[in-house]
Design an enzyme around this catalytic site. Structure first.
Site, mmCIF file in Angstrom:
data_model
loop_
_atom_site.group_PDB
_atom_site.id
_atom_site.type_symbol
_atom_site.label_atom_id
_atom_site.label_comp_id
_atom_site.label_asym_id
_atom_site.label_seq_id
_atom_site.Cartn_x
_atom_site.Cartn_y
_atom_site.Cartn_z
ATOM 1 C CG HIS A 142 -1.766 1.155 1.287
ATOM 2 N ND1 HIS A 142 -1.962 1.950 2.516
ATOM 3 C CD2 HIS A 142 -2.726 1.504 0.474
ATOM 4 C CE1 HIS A 142 -2.926 2.816 2.288
ATOM 5 N NE2 HIS A 142 -3.243 2.584 1.064
ATOM 6 C CG HIS B 24 -2.549 10.062 0.118
ATOM 7 N ND1 HIS B 24 -3.368 8.902 -0.196
ATOM 8 C CD2 HIS B 24 -3.187 10.803 0.964
ATOM 9 C CE1 HIS B 24 -4.389 9.041 0.673
ATOM 10 N NE2 HIS B 24 -4.524 10.106 1.367
#
Length: 346
Positions: free
Chosen positions: A21, A63
């Protein structure tokens, strides 16, 4: 197949795949080559870049397109005038945005840990890494025989400003020989329209991300927002299966929590999705007590560092793996890999 291994394309010996992740974000600042390199060393099958665009149309891994939390941009007086306020997916956001910088300008910035209160050790790596491009992430993956799992971030927004994400994404992957479902690539999105469009343009596997409380923004903008619950009913999953190969869902759809934040599952979700012909990848397994259900937290709750201490991540992973899912997103891919290894020998 491309130069990446069949292991990355389908998991090891039939195991669920381990998706790093944002890289090994538990131990390195996320979305940096440092994080991706660590993830590969720890046994990840796939590394995940969230993709946004620069002003000159280059896809980079961040992100969010707002970068004040993940870079040192605020320390660059030459960019002080770029600070602005925008509406992104209906929310007002103030800061610095990748689409207002060329790649060359972004290269002058350095990455930093996004959540230092949860990951204080990662701050030791602040200032050491640049923002990586999609091309650099793919090259790294192919050198080491792992796959990539890119997410298109805010595709409706980027379309609206003339910087669509899908065309450069497909072109960048094709440049490295990745074009069809046998290649070690999953393209994911929380939106639906771009995945439906991609289905007609690529053979690469597509994953519909589904959140509990955040409906797909393209459907919100169209005035027809389904809830996560609606999308995960048998009828909803049948609709998703018309254009996607799998779903990426919050772990609560599989292992919900009840009183005291203790797990109460599993639900029937994995079986329902499999009956619809969909893979199931769960997000996100994080090692800190703060992010784990109460029944998998370890240590003294009265300790000032209890929230950031590592809990019983292997126990939680085992409970997820027992449901028969096909992959997990993990901040620490080493623990996810070690759990699978222990199951194989146990």
């Amino acid at each position: 197949m491309s130069q990446s291994s069949s292991v990355a394309a389908g998991g090891r010996a039939g195991d669920p795949i381990v998706i790093a992740h944002r890289g090994a974000s538990a131990i390195r600042p996320e979305h940096t080559l440092l994080a991706y390199e660590a993830a590969i060393a720890l046994g990840a099958d796939y590394i995940e870049p969230d993709l946004v665009s620069t002003k000159d149309g280059v896809l980079v891994a961040r992100h969010e397109n707002e970068i004040s939390q993940t870079t040192d941009v605020e320390n660059h007086p030459e960019f002080a005038g770029r600070r602005t306020t925008k509406t992104i997916d209906g929310a007002t956001v103030t800061g610095w945005f990748t689409e207002d910088f060329t790649l060359a300008e972004l290269r002058t910035l350095r990455a930093r840990e996004r959540i230092p209160l949860i990951r204080p050790v990662n701050t030791a790596f602040n200032g050491l890494a640049q923002i990586p491009t999609l091309d650099e992430v793919v090259q790294l993956a192919q050198r080491h025989g792992v796959g990539v799992y890119p997410e298109t971030k805010h595709p409706t927004y980027f379309d609206s400003i003339g910087l669509p994400l899908e065309e450069p994404l497909l072109a960048g992957l094709a440049e490295h020989g990745w074009r069809d479902r046998h290649d070690p690539v999953f393209i994911q999105s929380f939106e639906t329209a771009n995945l439906r469009d991609l289905r007609g343009r690529t053979g690469l596997r597509l994953i519909q991300l589904i959140d509990l409380h955040r409906p797909p923004y393209d459907r919100v903008a169209a005035g027809d927002p389904p809830t996560g619950v609606e999308m995960t009913t048998p009828a909803g999953l049948k609709d998703v299966a018309a254009y996607a190969d799998g779903v990426g869902v919050h772990t609560a759809f599989i292992l919900p929590t009840g009183p005291g934040n203790r797990t109460t599952g599993p639900t029937a979700f994995v079986g329902d999705a499999h009956r619809a012909g969909l893979l199931v990848h769960a997000w996100t397994v994080r090692p800190e007590n703060h992010h784990l259900p109460a029944d998998f937290r370890l240590g003294d709750p009265g300790s000032p560092v209890h929230a950031i201490a590592t809990g019983d991540v292997m126990g939680y992973l085992n409970k997820l793996y027992d449901t028969g899912l096909d992959g997990v997103f993990a901040d620490d891919p080493g623990i996810a890999r070690a759990t699978l290894a222990a199951r194989a020998t146990g």
